[in-house]
Design a protein around this motif. Structure first.
Motif, PDB file in Angstrom:
ATOM      1  N   ASN A 175      -9.396  11.325 -19.806  1.00 26.25           N
ATOM      2  CA  ASN A 175      -8.015  11.016 -19.430  1.00 26.25           C
ATOM      3  C   ASN A 175      -7.993   9.548 -19.044  1.00 26.25           C
ATOM      4  N   THR A 176      -7.005   8.817 -19.509  1.00 30.03           N
ATOM      5  CA  THR A 176      -6.953   7.402 -19.152  1.00 30.03           C
ATOM      6  C   THR A 176      -5.560   7.021 -18.665  1.00 30.03           C
ATOM      7  N   SER A 177      -5.534   6.020 -17.802  1.00 33.89           N
ATOM      8  CA  SER A 177      -4.259   5.477 -17.349  1.00 33.89           C
ATOM      9  C   SER A 177      -4.433   3.995 -17.099  1.00 33.89           C
ATOM     10  N   GLU A 178      -3.444   3.228 -17.475  1.00 34.10           N
ATOM     11  CA  GLU A 178      -3.441   1.824 -17.074  1.00 34.10           C
ATOM     12  C   GLU A 178      -3.082   1.759 -15.592  1.00 34.10           C
ATOM     13  N   LEU A 179      -3.367   0.627 -14.970  1.00 36.06           N
ATOM     14  CA  LEU A 179      -3.053   0.456 -13.546  1.00 36.06           C
ATOM     15  C   LEU A 179      -2.632  -0.994 -13.306  1.00 36.06           C
ATOM     16  N   PHE A 180      -1.428  -1.174 -12.816  1.00 41.76           N
ATOM     17  CA  PHE A 180      -0.938  -2.512 -12.466  1.00 41.76           C
ATOM     18  C   PHE A 180      -0.418  -2.459 -11.029  1.00 41.76           C
ATOM     19  N   ILE A 181      -0.983  -3.287 -10.162  1.00 38.29           N
ATOM     20  CA  ILE A 181      -0.508  -3.319  -8.775  1.00 38.29           C
ATOM     21  C   ILE A 181      -0.054  -4.747  -8.456  1.00 38.29           C
ATOM     22  N   THR A 208     -11.784  -3.761  -3.143  1.00 41.24           N
ATOM     23  CA  THR A 208     -12.943  -3.145  -2.503  1.00 41.24           C
ATOM     24  C   THR A 208     -12.636  -1.693  -2.125  1.00 41.24           C
ATOM     25  N   GLN A 209     -11.453  -1.479  -1.565  1.00 39.27           N
ATOM     26  CA  GLN A 209     -11.104  -0.126  -1.123  1.00 39.27           C
ATOM     27  C   GLN A 209     -10.942   0.840  -2.287  1.00 39.27           C
ATOM     28  N   LEU A 210     -10.471   0.338  -3.412  1.00 40.20           N
ATOM     29  CA  LEU A 210     -10.296   1.228  -4.570  1.00 40.20           C
ATOM     30  C   LEU A 210     -11.631   1.857  -4.979  1.00 40.20           C
ATOM     31  N   GLN A 211     -12.723   1.125  -4.755  1.00 34.38           N
ATOM     32  CA  GLN A 211     -14.038   1.654  -5.129  1.00 34.38           C
ATOM     33  C   GLN A 211     -14.408   2.891  -4.313  1.00 34.38           C
ATOM     34  N   GLN A 212     -13.835   3.006  -3.119  1.00 37.81           N
ATOM     35  CA  GLN A 212     -14.136   4.163  -2.267  1.00 37.81           C
ATOM     36  C   GLN A 212     -13.617   5.459  -2.883  1.00 37.81           C
ATOM     37  N   SER A 223     -16.455  13.245 -12.970  1.00 35.82           N
ATOM     38  CA  SER A 223     -16.524  11.778 -12.909  1.00 35.82           C
ATOM     39  C   SER A 223     -15.185  11.066 -13.028  1.00 35.82           C
ATOM     40  N   ALA A 224     -15.131   9.881 -12.447  1.00 39.20           N
ATOM     41  CA  ALA A 224     -13.970   9.005 -12.582  1.00 39.20           C
ATOM     42  C   ALA A 224     -14.439   7.549 -12.611  1.00 39.20           C
ATOM     43  N   VAL A 225     -13.624   6.702 -13.196  1.00 42.58           N
ATOM     44  CA  VAL A 225     -13.884   5.261 -13.203  1.00 42.58           C
ATOM     45  C   VAL A 225     -12.584   4.575 -12.801  1.00 42.58           C
ATOM     46  N   ILE A 226     -12.675   3.614 -11.881  1.00 41.77           N
ATOM     47  CA  ILE A 226     -11.532   2.723 -11.643  1.00 41.77           C
ATOM     48  C   ILE A 226     -12.047   1.312 -11.849  1.00 41.77           C
ATOM     49  N   MET A 253     -12.604  12.667 -16.128  1.00 46.39           N
ATOM     50  CA  MET A 253     -13.031  13.751 -17.018  1.00 46.39           C
ATOM     51  C   MET A 253     -12.111  14.960 -16.942  1.00 46.39           C
ATOM     52  N   SER A 254     -11.146  14.970 -16.022  1.00 52.27           N
ATOM     53  CA  SER A 254     -10.199  16.092 -15.966  1.00 52.27           C
ATOM     54  C   SER A 254      -8.831  15.564 -15.567  1.00 52.27           C
ATOM     55  N   PRO A 255      -7.756  16.271 -15.977  1.00 48.41           N
ATOM     56  CA  PRO A 255      -6.415  15.836 -15.566  1.00 48.41           C
ATOM     57  C   PRO A 255      -6.237  15.946 -14.049  1.00 48.41           C
ATOM     58  N   GLN A 256      -6.920  16.923 -13.423  1.00 48.12           N
ATOM     59  CA  GLN A 256      -6.817  17.087 -11.970  1.00 48.12           C
ATOM     60  C   GLN A 256      -7.388  15.870 -11.259  1.00 48.12           C
ATOM     61  N   ALA A 257      -8.528  15.368 -11.755  1.00 51.13           N
ATOM     62  CA  ALA A 257      -9.137  14.186 -11.133  1.00 51.13           C
ATOM     63  C   ALA A 257      -8.217  12.977 -11.278  1.00 51.13           C
ATOM     64  N   MET A 258      -7.507  12.890 -12.424  1.00 54.70           N
ATOM     65  CA  MET A 258      -6.564  11.775 -12.611  1.00 54.70           C
ATOM     66  C   MET A 258      -5.459  11.839 -11.552  1.00 54.70           C
ATOM     67  N   ASP A 259      -4.915  13.037 -11.324  1.00 52.35           N
ATOM     68  CA  ASP A 259      -3.863  13.189 -10.310  1.00 52.35           C
ATOM     69  C   ASP A 259      -4.402  12.798  -8.931  1.00 52.35           C
ATOM     70  N   ARG A 260      -5.605  13.263  -8.638  1.00 48.11           N
ATOM     71  CA  ARG A 260      -6.219  12.997  -7.336  1.00 48.11           C
ATOM     72  C   ARG A 260      -6.393  11.489  -7.132  1.00 48.11           C
ATOM     73  N   VAL A 261      -6.927  10.820  -8.155  1.00 47.12           N
ATOM     74  CA  VAL A 261      -7.171   9.376  -8.058  1.00 47.12           C
ATOM     75  C   VAL A 261      -5.855   8.640  -7.788  1.00 47.12           C
ATOM     76  N   LYS A 262      -4.797   9.046  -8.459  1.00 45.32           N
ATOM     77  CA  LYS A 262      -3.514   8.349  -8.283  1.00 45.32           C
ATOM     78  C   LYS A 262      -2.967   8.544  -6.871  1.00 45.32           C
ATOM     79  N   VAL A 263      -3.096   9.753  -6.357  1.00 41.93           N
ATOM     80  CA  VAL A 263      -2.650  10.005  -4.971  1.00 41.93           C
ATOM     81  C   VAL A 263      -3.431   9.102  -4.007  1.00 41.93           C
ATOM     82  N   GLU A 264      -4.737   9.006  -4.225  1.00 42.13           N
ATOM     83  CA  GLU A 264      -5.577   8.194  -3.340  1.00 42.13           C
ATOM     84  C   GLU A 264      -5.235   6.704  -3.458  1.00 42.13           C
TER      85      GLU A 264
END
Ligand SMILES: [Zn+2]
Ligand SMILES: [Zn+2]
Length: 372
Positions: A175-181, A208-212, A223-226, A253-264
């Protein structure tokens, strides 16, 4: 079946005219020029934006089998120096979609002359590299008439030799998503930091915090990658920066992990706003759903590959993305890697797939369409 020399010619013609997502006007015209020369008796052709649907009526149909090729190029300057190098400055078929289209045309040519038992639907899909053509094409009006019961596609694999293909049951691509902040604070004189809200400092904390998130918020077995690939901020060494922009990508590696990462991410960004007294906006750009292969069809395909004289290898899952995942979310099927043996990888300016892989891929796709 088209001759090897014809396949090479088509591939080179397409290679010269790479176009970006939803701008594939010349590409579409070229594809149509070939399709229109085929026997029209059993085929129906319909365009959708810069894409094309082609249906070949089956002789004794039990189901409809779909085959998808992407058709877009990348914003990259070609450095191969081939006589058939891109004639479009700053654009290149650096992901092998010229190969993908040629193989699809070859398979279509074979079926138009001699239809299979089942109905076959070809999808020439725009904008795989962005903003994503698979999902809108799936929701398009013509798709209601053409929707297949099973679908497959291939992607060239520079690291595999020609004559080798690979795939795997289950997850193939992430699962992939772009990220612009974007961060906005208060700029000012470098010597008066207490009167400013420094967005270089805020942006640095944020990276730095995103790595957490990956280290402490995502299940290690999921697994996840940011990756933050680009930061822009500031204008000169003695002015405190008022704005910062972080550009990156998320892979899971899962849609659930993508949702979790975005919430975090949203929680951390909210914290940055408070701690650094700034305002922030988050944009996830384009998102691709994972490519999840149907195990039964992968097994069948592996057997067809072996019968076609091609070596089949089990692939490992990769954190790359592919918008074909949207089609597989609704239609069972699979994607496979086609070995093309290039020293230079995908998305590089020197990508040089071996053209002998065209005939191998075409033969295999035809066999897949006739036998799945
Ligand atoms: Zn690509
Ligand atoms: Zn690609």
């Amino acid at each position: 079946m088209l001759k090897d020399s014809e396949l090479i010619q088509i591939r080179r013609d397409l290679h010269k005219i790479p176009e970006l997502g939803f701008q594939e006007v010349k590409t579409q015209a070229y594809l149509l020029s070939i399709i229109n020369e085929l026997p029209q008796e059993h085929i129906t052709v319909e365009t959708w934006k810069t894409g094309i649907f082609v249906k070949v009526e089956g002789q004794d149909p039990k189901k409809t089998i779909g085959y998808r090729t992407d058709i877009d190029g990348l914003p990259l300057t070609e450095e191969t120096r081939y006589p058939y190098a891109s004639t479009h400055e700053g654009q290149m078929h650096a992901c092998g979609h010229d190969f993908h289209m040629t193989i699809a045309l070859a398979a279509l040519e074979s079926l138009a002359h001699q239809p299979a038992d089942n109905h076959i639907v070809f999808m020439f899909q725009p904008a795989e590299e962005g903003p994503g053509g698979a999902e809108p094409m799936l929701r398009s009006e013509p798709m209601k008439r053409f929707k297949p019961d099973v679908i497959f596609a291939l992607h060239i694999a520079p690291e595999l030799p020609a004559g080798v293909v690979s795939s795997r049951p289950g997850l193939l691509f992430a699962n992939t998503s772009e990220l612009f902040i974007d961060l906005k604070g208060q700029g000012g004189h470098a010597a008066y930091p207490h009167l400013t809200k420094d967005m270089i400092v805020a942006g640095s904390f944020l990276v730095t915090q995103l790595q957490q998130i990956v280290a402490r918020r995502v299940d290690p077995l999921d697994s996840a990658v940011i990756t933050v690939g680009k930061i822009t901020s500031g204008s000169v060494q003695n002015i405190i920066a008022e704005q910062a922009r972080l550009e990156g990508t998320i892979r899971t590696m899962s849609p659930q992990a993508m949702d979790r990462v975005k919430v975090e991410i949203e929680k951390i960004v909210a914290g940055i706003e408070i701690a650094h007294d700034c305002s922030a906006t988050i944009d996830y750009g384009s998102n691709y759903y994972q490519v999840e292969n149907n195990p039964d069809y992968v097994d069948k395909f592996a057997a067809i590959a072996k019968d076609s004289g091609v070596t089949y290898r089990e692939a490992s899952a990769a954190m790359t993305g592919e918008d074909f995942g949207y089609l597989l979310k609704e239609i069972p099927g699979f994607m496979f890697w086609l070995g093309v043996d290039s020293q230079s990888g995908l998305h590089t300016s020197h990508l040089a797939p071996k053209e002998e892989a065209l005939a191998i891929g075409a033969r295999l796709v035809v066999n897949g369409l006739r036998q799945l």
